[in-house]
Design an enzyme around this catalytic site. Structure first.
Site, mmCIF file in Angstrom:
data_model
loop_
_atom_site.group_PDB
_atom_site.id
_atom_site.type_symbol
_atom_site.label_atom_id
_atom_site.label_comp_id
_atom_site.label_asym_id
_atom_site.label_seq_id
_atom_site.Cartn_x
_atom_site.Cartn_y
_atom_site.Cartn_z
ATOM 1 N N GLN A 170 0.834 -1.201 0.000
ATOM 2 C CA GLN A 170 0.000 0.000 0.000
ATOM 3 C C GLN A 170 0.870 1.252 0.000
ATOM 4 O OE1 GLN A 170 -2.747 -0.450 3.273
ATOM 5 N NE2 GLN A 170 -3.822 -2.134 2.277
ATOM 6 N N ASP A 172 -1.740 -11.663 4.827
ATOM 7 C CA ASP A 172 -3.185 -11.699 5.087
ATOM 8 C C ASP A 172 -3.686 -13.101 5.429
ATOM 9 O OD1 ASP A 172 -3.357 -8.999 4.646
ATOM 10 O OD2 ASP A 172 -3.994 -9.184 2.560
#
Ligand code: S3P
Length: 435
Positions: free
Chosen positions: A169, A316
């Site tokens: 990100q 994740d």
């Protein structure tokens, strides 16, 4: 919404995976910045990606959804976004906020990014600092480290930035800002964070170059080109079904059309090292991304130690690794995963507390956790804390519990995998949904 999961008698079948969340966000944002109409199939219809679409619409981008999971975007070009009349609501989506921050830093107008209470607690200094170094005007709570974030962008300078943590990100925010900066922007990454931004921008004609862990970008001389693409299935969502097959006696599940980008397949390597029976077939390429079908079968798992770059490539998926580890023989140790503490929840604290409620032997560590197995889990109420990946991990734990598992506050599953309950039902699980 609450879910009650009953341990199934059989777990078998094939599931086509909904679109990858990371790639869906990027496809929408890049298509908005391109010239021409882009059509994106298998766009993730989850809450997070809907938040990105809503923000783009508020920035003046025409977006249609002519069929389920199909999005048509009229690109406005790199200079065509308009000052939004409202605050841009990113809901629970960290990816929306951080990627859009990179874009808004380059726009010569005022804009505000905001989100849910949960998102307002997540660290934004990691993007606002480099963007400020590029000369963006960014304001926010606590010295621009927490949302809401206000931008008065434009006039960006290039930067040569060494990222303190491996984060796709952060990397993407800087690369997107680099599209609007003077000169060559360089990002140096300390670990193999997912590279969907680099791959898709390149397909769309963006001047991105990758030299190992160093990525450069500059202001494009020509417009980004529109795309017609199918988003690969999300391996992060598939991981829940793969784990379900690995731990449930007699199970076999195929997840079809899954993205197998090497920076996302850490989970497959982890499961293989644990002794999993996994078969990859039908490998192909789509818009710079590798795609395949993955078949997982039940078998005996063993505990392993995981750290370093593998953590970055499976960040994740660590909550579902914890669940699989409760069924593995021996000790599983996860280290170097302190980033888990700043996801939708503190995923180290939440997975440890909730799996303990089911009887797991799991210990919290500053940068990970230790699980000793195998353990017969029991039926009990557990809570998602509003975290989609925690909710799905706990639902999968319910498949091997001795009684029903109640997952409270499971509506958040739709942030990344709308249809998860339906997929479990199709595979043979009795799922009660209580709204
Ligand atoms: C994402 C990057 C990862 C990941 C998140 C999605 C992305 O976060 O955890 O779910 O789409 O770029 P970080 O970049 O913070 O590691």
């Amino acid at each position: 919404m609450n879910l009650i999961i009953h341990p199934p008698e059989k777990l078998r079948g094939t599931v086509r995976m909904p679109g990858d969340k990371s790639i869906s966000h990027r496809a929408a944002i890049f298509a908005a910045l391109a010239e021409g109409t882009s059509t994106i199939y298998n766009f993730l219809p989850g809450g997070d990606c809907q938040a990105t679409l809503a923000c783009l619409r508020a920035l003046g981008v025409a977006i249609e959804e002519p069929a389920p999971a199909t999005v048509k975007i009229e690109g406005v070009g790199l200079r065509g976004l308009q000052e939004p009349a409202v605050c841009l609501d990113c809901a629970n989506s960290g990816t929306s906020m951080r990627l859009l921050a990179g874009v808004l830093a380059g726009q010569p107008f005022m804009s505000i990014l905001d989100g849910s209470e949960q998102l307002r607690r997540r660290p934004m200094g990691r993007i606002t600092q480099p963007l400020q170094q590029m000369a963006a005007t960014v304001l926010g709570r606590q010295n621009a480290t927490l949302a809401p974030l206000a931008f008065r962008g434009g006039g960006l300078h290039q930067i040569d930035y060494t990222m303190p943590v491996a984060s796709a990100q952060v990397k993407s925010a800087i690369l997107l800002a680099g599209l609007f900066a003077d000169g060559l922007t360089v990002v140096r990454e300390p670990g193999p964070a997912r590279d969907h931004t680099e791959r898709l921008l390149r397909v769309m004609g963006g001047p991105v170059h990758v030299y190992g862990s160093v990525i450069s970008i500059e202001r494009p001389r020509t417009a980004l080109t529109s795309v017609e693409m199918t988003v690969p299935g999300d391996i992060s969502s598939a991981a829940f079904l793969i784990a379900a097959a690995l731990i449930t006696p007699g199970a076999q599940i195929t997840v079809a059309g899954v993205g197998v980008n090497p920076r996302r397949t850490g989970i497959l390597e982890i499961f293989r090292e644990m002794g999993a029976d996994l078969e990859i077939s039908n490998e192909r390429q789509d818009h710079g991304e590798p795609v395949a079908d993955v078949t997982a079968r039940h078998g005996q798992l063993r505990g392993i130690e995981i750290g370093g770059d593998l953590i970055v490539r499976a960040i994740d998926e660590l909550p579902i690794v914890a669940v699989a580890a409760t069924q593995a023989h021996g000790r599983t140790l996860i280290r170097d995963a302190a980033e888990l503490r700043i996801k939708e929840t503190d995923r180290i604290a939440t997975i440890v507390s909730q799996l303990r409620r089911l009887g797991a032997t799991i210990e919290e560590q500053p940068d990970g956790f230790i699980v000793d197995g195998p353990t017969q889990l029991g039926g009990a109420p557990v809570h998602s804390h509003g975290d989609h990946r925690l909710a799905m991990a706990l639902a999968v734990a319910g498949l091997v519990a001795s009684g029903p598992v109640l997952v409270e506050d499971a509506g958040c599953i739709a942030d990344s995998y709308p249809g998860f309950e339906r997929a479990l039902t199709k595979l043979g699980v009795e799922v009660e949904v209580h709204s």
